[in-house]
Write a protein that holds these residues in place. Sequence first.
Motif, mmCIF file in Angstrom:
data_model
loop_
_atom_site.group_PDB
_atom_site.id
_atom_site.type_symbol
_atom_site.label_atom_id
_atom_site.label_comp_id
_atom_site.label_asym_id
_atom_site.label_seq_id
_atom_site.Cartn_x
_atom_site.Cartn_y
_atom_site.Cartn_z
ATOM 1 N N ASP A 256 21.612 -62.071 106.370
ATOM 2 C CA ASP A 256 20.605 -61.373 107.174
ATOM 3 C C ASP A 256 20.928 -61.353 108.667
ATOM 4 O OD1 ASP A 256 19.142 -60.965 104.852
ATOM 5 O OD2 ASP A 256 18.002 -62.816 105.100
ATOM 6 N N MET A 257 21.898 -62.160 109.081
ATOM 7 C CA MET A 257 22.202 -62.291 110.506
ATOM 8 C C MET A 257 23.527 -61.658 110.908
ATOM 9 S SD MET A 257 21.125 -66.233 111.167
ATOM 10 C CE MET A 257 20.557 -67.000 109.667
ATOM 11 N N LEU A 258 24.439 -61.475 109.955
ATOM 12 C CA LEU A 258 25.775 -60.961 110.270
ATOM 13 C C LEU A 258 25.694 -59.582 110.912
ATOM 14 C CD1 LEU A 258 27.977 -62.009 107.241
ATOM 15 C CD2 LEU A 258 28.172 -62.792 109.591
ATOM 16 N N GLY A 259 26.416 -59.425 112.000
ATOM 17 C CA GLY A 259 26.448 -58.168 112.709
ATOM 18 C C GLY A 259 25.280 -57.972 113.659
ATOM 19 N N ARG A 260 24.194 -58.671 113.435
ATOM 20 C CA ARG A 260 23.025 -58.554 114.305
ATOM 21 C C ARG A 260 23.118 -59.580 115.425
ATOM 22 N NH1 ARG A 260 18.040 -61.208 113.885
ATOM 23 N NH2 ARG A 260 18.623 -61.895 111.802
ATOM 24 N N ASN A 261 23.159 -60.849 115.074
ATOM 25 C CA ASN A 261 23.245 -61.898 116.091
ATOM 26 C C ASN A 261 24.265 -62.981 115.745
ATOM 27 O OD1 ASN A 261 21.699 -62.895 114.001
ATOM 28 N ND2 ASN A 261 20.321 -64.039 115.310
ATOM 29 N N VAL A 262 24.972 -62.829 114.626
ATOM 30 C CA VAL A 262 25.968 -63.822 114.207
ATOM 31 C C VAL A 262 27.237 -63.099 113.768
ATOM 32 C CG1 VAL A 262 26.525 -65.583 112.479
ATOM 33 C CG2 VAL A 262 24.248 -65.522 113.478
ATOM 34 N N ASP A 263 28.381 -63.621 114.193
ATOM 35 C CA ASP A 263 29.689 -63.192 113.699
ATOM 36 C C ASP A 263 30.421 -64.436 113.225
ATOM 37 O OD1 ASP A 263 29.528 -60.438 114.184
ATOM 38 O OD2 ASP A 263 30.119 -60.704 116.272
ATOM 39 N N VAL A 264 31.135 -64.313 112.110
ATOM 40 C CA VAL A 264 31.910 -65.424 111.567
ATOM 41 C C VAL A 264 33.355 -64.973 111.485
ATOM 42 C CG1 VAL A 264 32.273 -66.938 109.597
ATOM 43 C CG2 VAL A 264 29.952 -66.283 110.229
ATOM 44 N N CYS A 265 34.247 -65.778 112.051
ATOM 45 C CA CYS A 265 35.678 -65.464 112.036
ATOM 46 C C CYS A 265 36.450 -66.744 111.763
ATOM 47 C CB CYS A 265 36.088 -64.852 113.369
ATOM 48 S SG CYS A 265 37.813 -64.420 113.444
ATOM 49 N N VAL A 266 37.165 -66.796 110.667
ATOM 50 C CA VAL A 266 37.953 -67.937 110.210
ATOM 51 C C VAL A 266 37.097 -69.198 110.218
ATOM 52 C CG1 VAL A 266 40.115 -69.194 110.428
ATOM 53 C CG2 VAL A 266 40.041 -66.796 111.045
ATOM 54 N N ASP A 267 37.169 -70.001 111.263
ATOM 55 C CA ASP A 267 36.381 -71.239 111.283
ATOM 56 C C ASP A 267 35.401 -71.264 112.454
ATOM 57 O OD1 ASP A 267 38.235 -71.496 113.265
ATOM 58 O OD2 ASP A 267 38.843 -73.520 112.741
ATOM 59 N N ASN A 268 35.039 -70.091 112.971
ATOM 60 C CA ASN A 268 34.104 -70.003 114.091
ATOM 61 C C ASN A 268 32.850 -69.258 113.687
ATOM 62 O OD1 ASN A 268 35.769 -71.238 116.065
ATOM 63 N ND2 ASN A 268 36.944 -69.351 116.193
ATOM 64 N N ILE A 269 31.720 -69.749 114.150
ATOM 65 C CA ILE A 269 30.450 -69.052 114.010
ATOM 66 C C ILE A 269 30.006 -68.721 115.427
ATOM 67 C CG2 ILE A 269 28.058 -69.198 113.227
ATOM 68 C CD1 ILE A 269 29.013 -71.413 111.274
ATOM 69 N N VAL A 270 29.937 -67.432 115.743
ATOM 70 C CA VAL A 270 29.571 -66.988 117.083
ATOM 71 C C VAL A 270 28.145 -66.448 117.024
ATOM 72 C CG1 VAL A 270 30.115 -65.419 118.971
ATOM 73 C CG2 VAL A 270 31.955 -66.414 117.611
ATOM 74 N N ILE A 271 27.276 -67.011 117.869
ATOM 75 C CA ILE A 271 25.890 -66.578 117.955
ATOM 76 C C ILE A 271 25.750 -65.828 119.266
ATOM 77 C CG2 ILE A 271 23.484 -67.319 117.982
ATOM 78 C CD1 ILE A 271 24.585 -69.970 116.693
ATOM 79 N N LYS A 272 25.307 -64.572 119.186
ATOM 80 C CA LYS A 272 25.215 -63.750 120.397
ATOM 81 C C LYS A 272 23.767 -63.334 120.613
ATOM 82 C CE LYS A 272 26.857 -60.114 117.443
ATOM 83 N NZ LYS A 272 27.797 -59.139 117.127
ATOM 84 N N SER A 273 23.303 -63.504 121.838
ATOM 85 C CA SER A 273 21.918 -63.193 122.193
ATOM 86 C C SER A 273 21.888 -62.633 123.608
ATOM 87 C CB SER A 273 21.056 -64.453 122.134
ATOM 88 O OG SER A 273 21.146 -65.057 120.866
ATOM 89 N N TYR A 274 20.826 -61.847 123.903
ATOM 90 C CA TYR A 274 20.687 -61.238 125.228
ATOM 91 C C TYR A 274 19.916 -62.105 126.212
ATOM 92 C CZ TYR A 274 22.588 -56.964 123.302
ATOM 93 O OH TYR A 274 23.422 -56.051 122.722
ATOM 94 N N SER A 275 19.156 -63.078 125.711
ATOM 95 C CA SER A 275 18.382 -63.931 126.611
ATOM 96 C C SER A 275 18.460 -65.379 126.138
ATOM 97 C CB SER A 275 16.911 -63.491 126.659
ATOM 98 O OG SER A 275 16.290 -63.733 125.414
ATOM 99 N N CYS A 276 18.152 -66.287 127.036
ATOM 100 C CA CYS A 276 18.179 -67.709 126.711
ATOM 101 C C CYS A 276 17.149 -68.036 125.631
ATOM 102 C CB CYS A 276 17.922 -68.523 127.977
ATOM 103 S SG CYS A 276 18.120 -70.292 127.743
ATOM 104 N N GLU A 277 15.971 -67.434 125.732
ATOM 105 C CA GLU A 277 14.919 -67.696 124.746
ATOM 106 C C GLU A 277 15.338 -67.218 123.359
ATOM 107 O OE1 GLU A 277 14.349 -65.995 127.649
ATOM 108 O OE2 GLU A 277 13.460 -67.678 128.737
ATOM 109 N N GLN A 278 15.955 -66.035 123.313
ATOM 110 C CA GLN A 278 16.418 -65.502 122.030
ATOM 111 C C GLN A 278 17.564 -66.344 121.485
ATOM 112 O OE1 GLN A 278 14.921 -63.060 120.282
ATOM 113 N NE2 GLN A 278 16.322 -63.606 118.624
ATOM 114 N N TYR A 279 18.413 -66.848 122.370
ATOM 115 C CA TYR A 279 19.533 -67.704 121.964
ATOM 116 C C TYR A 279 19.024 -68.969 121.272
ATOM 117 C CZ TYR A 279 23.766 -70.544 122.331
ATOM 118 O OH TYR A 279 24.842 -71.336 122.055
#
Length: 95
Positions: free
Chosen positions: A44-67
């Motif tokens: 439910d999160m992939l491409g929206r606010n989470v990307d997974v690459c090999v052994d990394n989980i990247v969480i991307k957000s526009y604001s600190c509160e959303q992060y």
Amino acid sequence: MHPRDKEKTAFMTNSNNFYYEVMPFGLKNVGATYVRLMDYIFKDMLGRNVDVCVDNIVIKSYSCEQYIKDLQDVFQALRNHGMRLNPDNCTFGVE
């Protein structure tokens, strides 16, 4: 690793029989298995606010509160599936 699959990783030594509790990254097809698991956990999160690459989980957000909310969602998803993170390899709040 799913409990019913542990016996498939069994091996013998001179003194005992052992099996893996978690999947070692030296096994064949472990990369594909890991990617499928991450796709399942974060479906439910992939491409929206989470990307997974090999052994990394990247969480991307526009604001600190959303992060903070996104971090909570990711941690809850990992917790629900019995996954753990290595704190030595985690970095938070990177722009």
